[in-house]
Design a protein around this motif. Structure first.
Motif, PDB file in Angstrom:
ATOM      1  N   TYR A   1       0.833  -1.199   0.000  1.00  0.00           N
ATOM      2  CA  TYR A   1       0.000   0.000   0.000  1.00  0.00           C
ATOM      3  C   TYR A   1       0.873   1.257   0.000  1.00  0.00           C
ATOM      4  O   TYR A   1       0.549   2.250  -0.660  1.00  0.00           O
ATOM      5  CB  TYR A   1      -0.913   0.007   1.229  1.00  0.00           C
ATOM      6  N   VAL A   2       1.995   1.186   0.744  1.00  0.00           N
ATOM      7  CA  VAL A   2       2.889   2.343   0.816  1.00  0.00           C
ATOM      8  C   VAL A   2       3.461   2.666  -0.554  1.00  0.00           C
ATOM      9  O   VAL A   2       3.475   3.818  -0.986  1.00  0.00           O
ATOM     10  CB  VAL A   2       4.029   2.092   1.829  1.00  0.00           C
ATOM     11  N   PHE A   3       3.950   1.623  -1.292  1.00  0.00           N
ATOM     12  CA  PHE A   3       4.580   1.971  -2.568  1.00  0.00           C
ATOM     13  C   PHE A   3       3.560   2.234  -3.687  1.00  0.00           C
ATOM     14  O   PHE A   3       3.933   2.741  -4.735  1.00  0.00           O
ATOM     15  CB  PHE A   3       5.661   0.983  -2.992  1.00  0.00           C
ATOM     16  N   VAL A   4       2.283   1.910  -3.480  1.00  0.00           N
ATOM     17  CA  VAL A   4       1.270   2.364  -4.437  1.00  0.00           C
ATOM     18  C   VAL A   4       0.975   3.850  -4.214  1.00  0.00           C
ATOM     19  O   VAL A   4       0.896   4.641  -5.160  1.00  0.00           O
ATOM     20  CB  VAL A   4      -0.024   1.536  -4.327  1.00  0.00           C
ATOM     21  N   PHE A   5       0.820   4.235  -2.935  1.00  0.00           N
ATOM     22  CA  PHE A   5       0.530   5.637  -2.636  1.00  0.00           C
ATOM     23  C   PHE A   5       1.787   6.508  -2.713  1.00  0.00           C
ATOM     24  O   PHE A   5       1.705   7.722  -2.905  1.00  0.00           O
ATOM     25  CB  PHE A   5      -0.099   5.755  -1.240  1.00  0.00           C
ATOM     26  N   ASN A   6       2.954   5.884  -2.511  1.00  0.00           N
ATOM     27  CA  ASN A   6       4.231   6.593  -2.612  1.00  0.00           C
ATOM     28  C   ASN A   6       5.169   5.814  -3.534  1.00  0.00           C
ATOM     29  O   ASN A   6       6.085   5.131  -3.068  1.00  0.00           O
ATOM     30  CB  ASN A   6       4.885   6.731  -1.229  1.00  0.00           C
ATOM     31  N   PRO A   7       4.973   5.881  -4.848  1.00  0.00           N
ATOM     32  CA  PRO A   7       5.805   5.098  -5.781  1.00  0.00           C
ATOM     33  C   PRO A   7       7.286   5.435  -5.702  1.00  0.00           C
ATOM     34  O   PRO A   7       8.105   4.740  -6.301  1.00  0.00           O
ATOM     35  CB  PRO A   7       5.233   5.475  -7.160  1.00  0.00           C
ATOM     36  N   VAL A   8       7.628   6.483  -4.937  1.00  0.00           N
ATOM     37  CA  VAL A   8       9.038   6.831  -4.781  1.00  0.00           C
ATOM     38  C   VAL A   8       9.819   5.672  -4.157  1.00  0.00           C
ATOM     39  O   VAL A   8      11.021   5.512  -4.387  1.00  0.00           O
ATOM     40  CB  VAL A   8       9.177   8.126  -3.930  1.00  0.00           C
ATOM     41  N   LEU A   9       9.124   4.808  -3.368  1.00  0.00           N
ATOM     42  CA  LEU A   9       9.788   3.631  -2.784  1.00  0.00           C
ATOM     43  C   LEU A   9      10.238   2.658  -3.863  1.00  0.00           C
ATOM     44  O   LEU A   9      11.146   1.855  -3.635  1.00  0.00           O
ATOM     45  CB  LEU A   9       8.848   2.913  -1.811  1.00  0.00           C
ATOM     46  N   LEU A  10       9.601   2.717  -5.014  1.00  0.00           N
ATOM     47  CA  LEU A  10      10.004   1.890  -6.148  1.00  0.00           C
ATOM     48  C   LEU A  10      10.877   2.703  -7.106  1.00  0.00           C
ATOM     49  O   LEU A  10      11.000   2.365  -8.280  1.00  0.00           O
ATOM     50  CB  LEU A  10       8.774   1.350  -6.879  1.00  0.00           C
ATOM     51  N   LEU A  11      11.467   3.772  -6.548  1.00  0.00           N
ATOM     52  CA  LEU A  11      12.402   4.633  -7.288  1.00  0.00           C
ATOM     53  C   LEU A  11      11.739   5.309  -8.492  1.00  0.00           C
ATOM     54  O   LEU A  11      12.405   5.640  -9.470  1.00  0.00           O
ATOM     55  CB  LEU A  11      13.628   3.823  -7.746  1.00  0.00           C
ATOM     56  N   GLU A  12      10.426   5.518  -8.398  1.00  0.00           N
ATOM     57  CA  GLU A  12       9.682   6.205  -9.451  1.00  0.00           C
ATOM     58  C   GLU A  12       9.871   7.714  -9.264  1.00  0.00           C
ATOM     59  O   GLU A  12       9.363   8.305  -8.298  1.00  0.00           O
ATOM     60  CB  GLU A  12       8.192   5.832  -9.357  1.00  0.00           C
TER      61      GLU A  12
END
Length: 656
Positions: free
Chosen positions: A557-568
């Motif tokens: 849920y975190v990386f969907v709402f904050n794709p920065v965690l996936l280096l987006e």
């Protein structure tokens, strides 16, 4: 370091056969042993030969036919029709017939390739073509049932029935296919059995699985255990933390949560029990850490290769880099849970005498060279095939650096055989998942499911994510990692993408929730395997594993709402605050689950901790995140004062 109470190799095999369908194969085929060995060696050599740059893979149908046909033959020779067959030596005559019939059906494509790809598409397929396709599909489903399990076969069978008879189903109806049309599409096209999953399996996945076998021959598994204990064993709850660290390292080269649980757990679980961890917790810690091994780059349960094909503009080397932060967050969450459990029960670390010598471990650092080589080549942009070949060569070379790992002719032959055996369930799962994906593509079912999820969720992204999560977990209870990802990427991910979720975030979301099914009750096979070693209650172990791995339910849920965690579109300054709040949020939620933070919390403090954790990971809302941080610090400070007071008064700890 003492290793008593660990499972013997024979006990490990029995445990794997009980909880892991992929490991329930014949160990005494008698006179057929030579034939099985010959076919296995030939299959591995074929893949090494076609991976060599001067040759390259065959066209998809030819490469897939050799890859799948040979694998199916081995499955029928190695995997009995029922569990009773495991106890019987030799291979029944009917399995021999099925083995060569399955190989014949797939090899038929080799001999009829020009017709299949040419005139047949204009003049129509013959009765013989359809008969071979029919027999091939039936034998594929039976082989998959034996090597992987019944659930994926049931789903594939339902998909076939839907392809033929789904014309009148409300909303999900389609134009319909007769068996002749459907079977040739499933068997002779690049969209189904010989689609992307089996194409990737026949080029990349097989080589990386063989690389894992080569590493095992050098003793890297035990080295990971020793390194983990040397680094973390002396800290609070050191045995559990070492188990988590060892499984994280094992996950870089293995792709099965159950196999990882048994191989690592046979050593770590008895150690945790001797350190006074509860049996259920010991089983859960190993199961949750081993399940996390499937999200650890570079292998990622073999699904990373397919993800690179499904997500446009993202290479395999990108996938393994993107996957590092979510994987480390997952293991950080499990690590926190073991820490809180150890503090709660006053479990200390191991003494220096009980730990392996760090100096001795550093002398064996060369064992990691093949893994370093393969990751370096991938990051530098080399193809997975090239990286795998160099990694295999490096593992072979490193084995000669010391006498106890040096590979002789017998070891090389055994590695070639094992390379084929470990790949069989993955090959069968990829091919059968291809049937499901093929039907989804042919009938347009994927778009209808995506539309249905969007309608059900309305305009609420959280609801859409929740429904997708439930679907992925349910599918994950019956499908292995690779097959689960293939299916969910075709059926569930499009709904998220249609809503506007970045492609890579949508695919990682379904990938994560497909994996955590292995530790989600009631079907939590990794926890069941761990409980078998720990002699613990399986359901209690499953519930505890769920609590420990709560990070896996938060991170997606975190990386969907904050794709920065996936280096987006990430920079250091945009990534750092998201990482900090994610870690603090997981710490609060993990403390809630385990019932310990700075001190044993009162019931209302656990509720407040949960609220603080959820506020900390709330997407891009600074006031809410700061409020969560303030609450987190306040609860910690209050518990610190209470702990100090109780210690000063030498009183009993506060009741929960």
């Amino acid at each position: 370091m003492k290793e008593k109470e660990t499972l013997t190799e024979e006990q490990q095999k029995e445990m794997l056969a009980k909880y892991d369908k992929e490991s329930a194969y014949r160990t005494d085929p008698k006179k057929w042993a030579f034939i099985i060995a010959f076919i296995s060696i030939s299959l591995t050599i074929f893949h090494l030969w076609r991976a060599y740059p001067a040759h390259g893979p065959l066209v998809y149908l030819l490469q897939g036919a050799v890859h799948l046909g040979t694998a199916l033959g081995l499955i029928f020779l190695l995997y009995p029709a029922t569990k009773k067959g495991l106890r019987k030596p030799g291979v029944p005559w009917y399995d021999v017939v099925l083995a060569f019939l399955a190989m014949g059906c797939m090899y038929y494509i080799l001999f009829r390739y020009d017709w299949i790809t040419g005139a047949a598409r204009i003049l129509g397929f013959t009765t013989l073509d359809i008969t071979v396709a029919t027999i091939g599909i039936i034998l594929l489903l039976e082989a998959t049932r034996r090597a992987v399990g019944l659930p994926i076969v049931v789903i594939a069978s339902l998909a076939i029935l839907y392809g033929m008879y789904g014309t009148n189903i409300p909303y999900f109806g389609h134009g319909g296919f007769d068996w002749s049309g459907l079977s040739r599409r499933l068997f002779y096209s690049s969209d189904a059995i010989f689609g992307t999953p089996i194409q990737i399996s026949s080029t990349y996945i097989y080589l990386f699985l063989f690389f894992g076998v080569m590493l095992t021959k050098t003793g890297v598994g035990q080295y990971f255990n020793d390194l983990a204990f040397a680094l973390t064993g002396r800290f609070t709850g050191g045995t559990a933390k070492a188990a988590v660290a060892a499984s994280a390292m094992q996950g870089t080269v293995t792709g099965s949560s159950v196999a990882n649980t048994v191989s690592s757990g046979s050593f770590t679980i008895p150690m945790m029990k001797r350190a006074k961890f509860r049996p259920e917790f010991a089983a859960a810690a190993e199961a949750s850490a081993s399940t996390g091994g499937q999200i650890m780059p570079p292998i990622m349960g073999a699904a990373a290769f397919i993800m690179a094909e499904y997500v446009s503009g993202v290479s395999y080397s990108d996938i393994i880099i993107i996957g590092i932060i979510p994987a480390m967050l997952y293991f950080t969450g499990v690590f926190m849970g073991t820490h809180y459990e150890a503090k709660k029960h006053g479990i200390r670390g191991l003494s220096k005498e009980e730990l392996p010598s760090l100096k001795g471990i550093l002398k064996r650092l060369d064992l990691l060279l093949p893994l370093v080589a393969i990751i370096t080549l991938l990051v530098q942009g080399f193809t997975p095939t090239t990286a795998a070949l160099w990694g295999i060569g490096a593992a072979f070379a490193v084995s000669f650096l010391r006498k106890d790992t040096r590979m002789g002719p017998r070891d090389i032959i055994d590695a070639l055989i094992q390379g084929a055996r470990v790949a069989l369930p993955v090959i069968a799962a990829c091919a059968t998942a291809g049937i499901i994906v093929g039907v989804v593509v042919f009938t347009g079912l994927g778009g209808k499911i995506a539309g249905g999820l969007l309608n059900l969720a309305g305009d609420n992204l959280f609801l859409l994510l929740f429904f997708t999560m439930i679907a992925c977990i349910l599918l994950g209870m019956g499908l292995p990692t690779t097959a689960n990802y293939v299916v969910t990427a075709s059926m569930a991910a499009p709904a998220l993408i249609a809503y506007g979720v970045p492609d890579i975030a949508a695919h990682f979301f379904v990938f994560y929730f497909g994996i955590v099914a292995d530790i989600t009750p009631p079907v939590c096979l990794a926890a069941y395997a761990g409980s078998g070693i720990a002699r613990a209650n399986p359901m209690k172990a499953g519930v505890t594993a769920f609590k420990l791995a709560i990070a896996a339910f938060i991170i997606p849920y975190v990386f969907v709402f904050n794709p920065v965690l996936l280096l987006e579109d990430a920079t250091f300054w945009t990534l750092l605050p998201v990482l900090i709040t994610a870690i603090l949020g997981m710490a609060a939620v993990s403390a809630t689950m385990m019932g310990y933070f700075v001190y044993k919390p009162f019931w209302y403090e656990r509720i407040l901790l949960l609220a603080a954790g959820l506020m900390l990971i709330y997407p891009e809302n600074l006031p809410i995140e700061l409020s969560g941080l303030a609450l987190f610090i306040l609860i910690g400070f209050v518990q610190y004062l209470r702990k100090k007071r109780d210690n000063d008064n030498n009183s009993e700890p506060a009741t929960v």
